[in-house]
Write a protein that holds these residues in place. Structure first.
Motif, short mmCIF file in Angstrom:
data_model
loop_
_atom_site.label_atom_id
_atom_site.label_comp_id
_atom_site.label_asym_id
_atom_site.label_seq_id
_atom_site.Cartn_x
_atom_site.Cartn_y
_atom_site.Cartn_z
N LEU A 185 -15.21 26.28 13.06
CA LEU A 185 -14.24 25.67 12.16
C LEU A 185 -13.01 26.57 12.09
O LEU A 185 -13.10 27.71 11.61
CB LEU A 185 -14.84 25.48 10.76
CG LEU A 185 -13.85 25.06 9.66
CD1 LEU A 185 -13.20 23.72 10.00
CD2 LEU A 185 -14.55 25.00 8.31
N THR A 186 -11.89 26.07 12.58
CA THR A 186 -10.63 26.80 12.51
C THR A 186 -9.83 26.27 11.33
O THR A 186 -9.56 25.07 11.25
CB THR A 186 -9.82 26.63 13.81
OG1 THR A 186 -10.59 27.12 14.91
CG2 THR A 186 -8.51 27.40 13.74
N ILE A 233 -18.06 20.79 2.93
CA ILE A 233 -17.06 21.84 3.16
C ILE A 233 -15.68 21.22 3.34
O ILE A 233 -14.68 21.72 2.78
CB ILE A 233 -17.45 22.67 4.40
CG1 ILE A 233 -18.77 23.41 4.14
CG2 ILE A 233 -16.36 23.67 4.75
CD1 ILE A 233 -19.36 24.07 5.37
N ASP A 234 -15.61 20.13 4.08
CA ASP A 234 -14.32 19.45 4.27
C ASP A 234 -13.73 19.02 2.94
O ASP A 234 -12.53 19.16 2.69
CB ASP A 234 -14.50 18.23 5.18
CG ASP A 234 -14.61 18.62 6.65
OD1 ASP A 234 -14.16 19.72 6.99
OD2 ASP A 234 -15.15 17.82 7.44
N THR A 235 -14.57 18.47 2.07
CA THR A 235 -14.09 17.99 0.77
C THR A 235 -13.49 19.12 -0.05
O THR A 235 -12.40 18.98 -0.65
CB THR A 235 -15.24 17.33 -0.02
OG1 THR A 235 -15.76 16.24 0.74
CG2 THR A 235 -14.76 16.83 -1.36
N LEU A 236 -14.16 20.28 -0.07
CA LEU A 236 -13.66 21.41 -0.85
C LEU A 236 -12.35 21.95 -0.28
O LEU A 236 -11.41 22.26 -1.02
CB LEU A 236 -14.70 22.53 -0.87
CG LEU A 236 -15.92 22.30 -1.76
CD1 LEU A 236 -16.93 23.42 -1.57
CD2 LEU A 236 -15.51 22.22 -3.22
N LEU A 237 -12.25 22.05 1.05
CA LEU A 237 -11.04 22.60 1.66
C LEU A 237 -9.87 21.62 1.57
O LEU A 237 -8.71 22.04 1.50
CB LEU A 237 -11.32 22.96 3.12
CG LEU A 237 -12.36 24.08 3.36
CD1 LEU A 237 -12.52 24.35 4.85
CD2 LEU A 237 -11.95 25.36 2.63
N ASP A 238 -10.16 20.32 1.57
CA ASP A 238 -9.09 19.33 1.48
C ASP A 238 -8.37 19.39 0.13
O ASP A 238 -7.21 19.00 0.02
CB ASP A 238 -9.64 17.92 1.69
CG ASP A 238 -9.96 17.65 3.16
OD1 ASP A 238 -9.41 18.36 4.01
OD2 ASP A 238 -10.78 16.75 3.44
N ARG A 239 -9.05 19.89 -0.89
CA ARG A 239 -8.45 19.95 -2.21
C ARG A 239 -7.21 20.85 -2.24
O ARG A 239 -6.31 20.65 -3.04
CB ARG A 239 -9.47 20.46 -3.23
CG ARG A 239 -10.63 19.50 -3.49
CD ARG A 239 -11.66 20.14 -4.40
NE ARG A 239 -12.84 19.28 -4.55
CZ ARG A 239 -13.95 19.66 -5.19
NH1 ARG A 239 -14.02 20.88 -5.74
NH2 ARG A 239 -14.97 18.84 -5.27
N LYS A 240 -7.20 21.87 -1.38
CA LYS A 240 -6.06 22.79 -1.35
C LYS A 240 -5.15 22.58 -0.14
O LYS A 240 -4.21 23.34 0.07
CB LYS A 240 -6.57 24.24 -1.35
CG LYS A 240 -7.07 24.69 -2.72
CD LYS A 240 -7.23 26.20 -2.75
CE LYS A 240 -7.55 26.70 -4.15
NZ LYS A 240 -7.61 28.18 -4.22
N GLY A 241 -5.44 21.57 0.65
CA GLY A 241 -4.54 21.24 1.75
C GLY A 241 -4.69 22.07 3.00
O GLY A 241 -3.74 22.21 3.78
N ALA A 277 -20.91 33.26 -0.44
CA ALA A 277 -22.02 32.42 -0.90
C ALA A 277 -22.57 31.58 0.24
O ALA A 277 -23.79 31.41 0.39
CB ALA A 277 -21.55 31.53 -2.04
N MET A 278 -21.67 31.04 1.09
CA MET A 278 -22.12 30.23 2.22
C MET A 278 -22.94 31.07 3.20
O MET A 278 -23.93 30.60 3.76
CB MET A 278 -20.92 29.61 2.95
CG MET A 278 -20.28 28.45 2.22
SD MET A 278 -19.25 27.44 3.33
CE MET A 278 -18.01 28.63 3.82
N LYS A 279 -22.53 32.32 3.39
CA LYS A 279 -23.25 33.18 4.34
C LYS A 279 -24.63 33.56 3.82
O LYS A 279 -25.56 33.79 4.61
CB LYS A 279 -22.42 34.44 4.62
CG LYS A 279 -22.86 35.19 5.87
CD LYS A 279 -21.86 36.26 6.26
CE LYS A 279 -22.26 36.92 7.57
NZ LYS A 279 -21.27 37.94 7.99
N SER A 280 -24.79 33.61 2.50
CA SER A 280 -26.08 34.00 1.93
C SER A 280 -27.03 32.83 1.78
O SER A 280 -28.22 33.03 1.53
CB SER A 280 -25.86 34.65 0.55
OG SER A 280 -25.34 33.71 -0.37
#
Length: 664
Positions: free
Chosen positions: A46-47, A24-32, A136-139
């Motif tokens: 996670l905030t 999750i960190d890797t995906l979110l880091d892509r957009k800053g 998708a994560m929730k499912s």
């Protein structure tokens, strides 16, 4: 990226495990995104906070409209390249309102690009890569995503409080600015309702204050007129509310918004090729869903039976069922309501109110149980979209709770034909509901919140002290975690039920309207405080009105024409005030004189048809949207097209210049 580049609003994602935290960190880091992980009571919080540029790009993608700084009240689709053309561009942190920030953050999170390769084989179930990221994560159980919601913003709260006065001025706009249009329309409706209640309120108060000496309200010659005026007031109210709703929706630029359907990750079915898109989709046949509707109905019947039983107990304890041959008569209970009993009408301690108030409490408990059953039944029906699920859920709850609240009143009015008993029951239910709301929805949650925050603070500081760390202030994620999720259904339902008390049984309690004015204003203020301090911040959603609740109110208004005409002619002595020659007193009750019954019946049904015809005339000839709004709507569309054409021309010219420079 500096701290000043990030907006003030944050979103919280709650996980039950950290198995895929690195992914999750890797995906979110892509957009800053700015991220902060915390552990609290065995769960991970996670905030996430977004940089302004990311929100600006998302605003352009979702076609958000903002006010221009060149023309008064003109709006145009947001283009990041034309940022300085919009009002408020000098301060990036306040350019988007708190509600817009929350909505854009959620939209940007859902729009996070991902694939099954980002998480490994078998993490995402088949076809779940078609869902937005958080859905998708929730499912997918491997993620452990349990909840997601925007966090309360101290900056947003200060902005809210600075925009609202004690007189509730600008409350609806402040709510919209912080919570979004969907929540704000509830407050717009409440304030509009309070103003319009003054009309029947003043009329009802005049019946009490200016009646002749020795004349009760039941015997007032003006009470029949009042019982006919209230339904017509109701017709005008819902019509002018629709006009006001459309005007406010236009002012907030929410009159023609479009939202994509939000798919439910719980939806399941057969795989097939879509006849529309040609792609593989999940399909659930309609005949199977209708079968499940029938099963849901069968599940609901026992709850309706329990509600009927509770009504039976209340009516016996109130001495409304006196006929021992009646199948609803319970002698062991009715004895307590007979003269001299603890619940009798002659009790010096107002004992007759106890069963009614107790019935109101029992109704509240039954509603809580029924809500859980309705929730599971709606899940069982396997709806494809969130909108379909919510509509089905609301319909179930409205039917049951209206049945539960009004069943006893309809029995007294149209089976017992006792308007005095109807008033006693109505007064008890009305005051019971109001006092219950104040206690359950304001006092108890406030005490609970204070207790939970003190306990959380002591626990966190004790943990820091035990680990020899310096005590720190609690994060907003930890502060919001114990708060309950806000459900607008309960607030709407309470006010709509109160609207029914006023309109369906107008002549039974004429003071109901003027008393309701004060309660509605108090409810408006307490509801805003609840949203700010007692509940989690709800997800910011756009809306063009109050949705299905308008249809519920309109149905009640039409039903009120029937109920008030029947009470006028058959359940009371009101019509006898106008035409005493058609009635006679016999056995302490009014009776039709021989040969006049047909005329009374004909008169009641004639009045009912006239009022319904008048309602249709009002609906047809009064436009649903003010003319000034339609004119301004056309003007804004023209200006927006003109501005967009200029923008496209500038962009085309800039591309031509760049191409020429490249050639040179």
């Amino acid at each position: 990226m500096s701290t000043s580049d990030f907006v003030e609003t944050s979103y919280c994602l709650v996980f039950s495990n950290d198995k895929l935290r690195a992914n999750i960190d890797t995906l979110l880091d892509r957009k800053g995104w700015r991220k902060e992980w915390e552990e609290y009571q065995g769960k991970l919080y996670l905030t996430v906070t977004a940089p302004f540029d990311l929100l600006a790009e998302e605003a352009e993608r979702v076609k958000l409209e903002k006010k221009l700084n060149t023309q008064a009240n003109s709006m145009a689709r947001f283009h990041f390249s034309k940022f300085t053309h919009y009002r408020g561009y000098k301060n990036k942190m306040t350019f988007f309102s708190p509600a817009e920030q929350a909505r854009l953050i959620w939209s940007a999170l859902e729009d996070t690009p991902y694939s099954k390769n980002d998480f490994g084989r078998g993490v995402l179930p088949k076809f779940n890569d078609q869902f937005p990221f958080c859905t998708a994560m929730k499912s997918a159980p491997a993620f452990g995503l349990e909840d997601s919601y925007p966090l309360h913003s101290p900056w947003g709260k200060r902005r809210f409080n600075s925009n609202v006065s004690f007189r509730l001025v600008n409350l609806d706009h402040a709510v919209r600015d912080y919570f979004g249009e969907e929540v704000a329309f509830y407050f717009v409706w409440m304030l509009f309702f309070a103003k319009w209640l003054l009309i029947p309120g003043v009329l009802g108060l005049a019946l009490y204050l200016f009646r002749p000496e020795g004349v009760t309200v039941d015997n007032s010659p003006y009470i029949p007129l009042y019982s006919l005026c209230v339904p017509i007031w109701g017709v005008f109210f819902v019509k002018f509310w629709k006009r006001h709703m459309n005007a406010v929706a236009f002012e907030w630029n929410a009159h023609d918004f479009e939202e994509e359907e939000e798919l439910r990750p719980e939806f399941w079915g057969e795989k097939r090729i879509s006849p529309v898109t040609g792609k593989i989709e999940v399909f659930f046949p309609e005949w199977k869903r209708y079968t499940r509707y029938f099963v849901s109905f069968l599940v609901m019947l026992p709850m309706l039976g329990i509600a009927l039983g509770a009504m039976c107990l209340s009516l016996n304890l109130n001495n409304y069922i006196r006929d021992e041959e009646s199948p609803l008569y319970i002698g062991t209970l009715a004895v307590f309501a007979q003269p001299g009993g603890i619940f009798a009408g002659d009790s010096p301690y107002y004992g007759y109110l106890v069963p009614t108030i107790a019935h109101s409490v029992v109704i509240s408990i039954l509603n809580t149980v029924y809500r859980s059953i309705a929730f599971r039944s709606t899940n069982f029906e396997n709806h494809r979209t969130v909108e379909e699920w919510e509509k089905s859920f609301i319909v179930k709850r409205v039917i049951f709770e209206a049945f539960d609240c009004y069943l006893a009143l309809f029995y007294i009015a149209f089976y017992r034909f006792d308007v005095v008993a109807l008033r006693n029951e109505l007064v008890g239910l009305f005051w019971g509901d109001e006092l219950r709301r104040v206690g359950v929805e304001v006092i108890m949650p406030l005490l609970t919140m204070m207790f939970q925050r003190k306990r959380t603070t002591r626990k966190m500081r004790a943990e820091k002290k035990a680990s020899n760390e310096k005590p720190i202030e609690l994060s907003q994620a930890v502060l919001d975690a114990p708060l309950e999720e806000y459900d607008s259904f309960d607030d709407y339902l309470e006010m709509v039920i109160q609207f029914g008390y006023i309109t369906l049984f107008a002549s039974a309690f004429p003071l109901c309207s003027i008393i309701s004015v004060g309660f509605v204003l108090v409810e408006t203020m307490t509801d805003s405080l609840k949203l700010l301090y007692l509940y989690r911040r709800p997800r910011s959603r756009r809306a063009g009105g109050i949705g299905v609740w308008y249809s519920v109110m309109y149905f009640m208004v039409i039903a009120s024409i029937l109920t008030n005409c029947f009470i006028l002619g058959f359940s009371s002595e009101q019509l006898m005030q106008w035409m005493p020659n058609m009635f006679k007193h016999e056995g302490g009750d009014q009776q039709f004189k021989l040969g006049y019954g047909r005329y009374v019946v004909g008169m009641v049904f004639t009045l009912e048809h006239i009022l319904i015809l008048l309602a249709l005339v009002i609906e047809h000839f009064i436009p649903s949207c003010p003319r000034s709004v339609t004119t301004e709507m056309a003007r804004r569309k023209h200006l927006a097209k003109q501005w967009l054409a200029e923008h496209e021309a500038d962009a085309s010219q800039q591309k031509t210049v760049q191409k020429t420079e490249h050639v040179e």
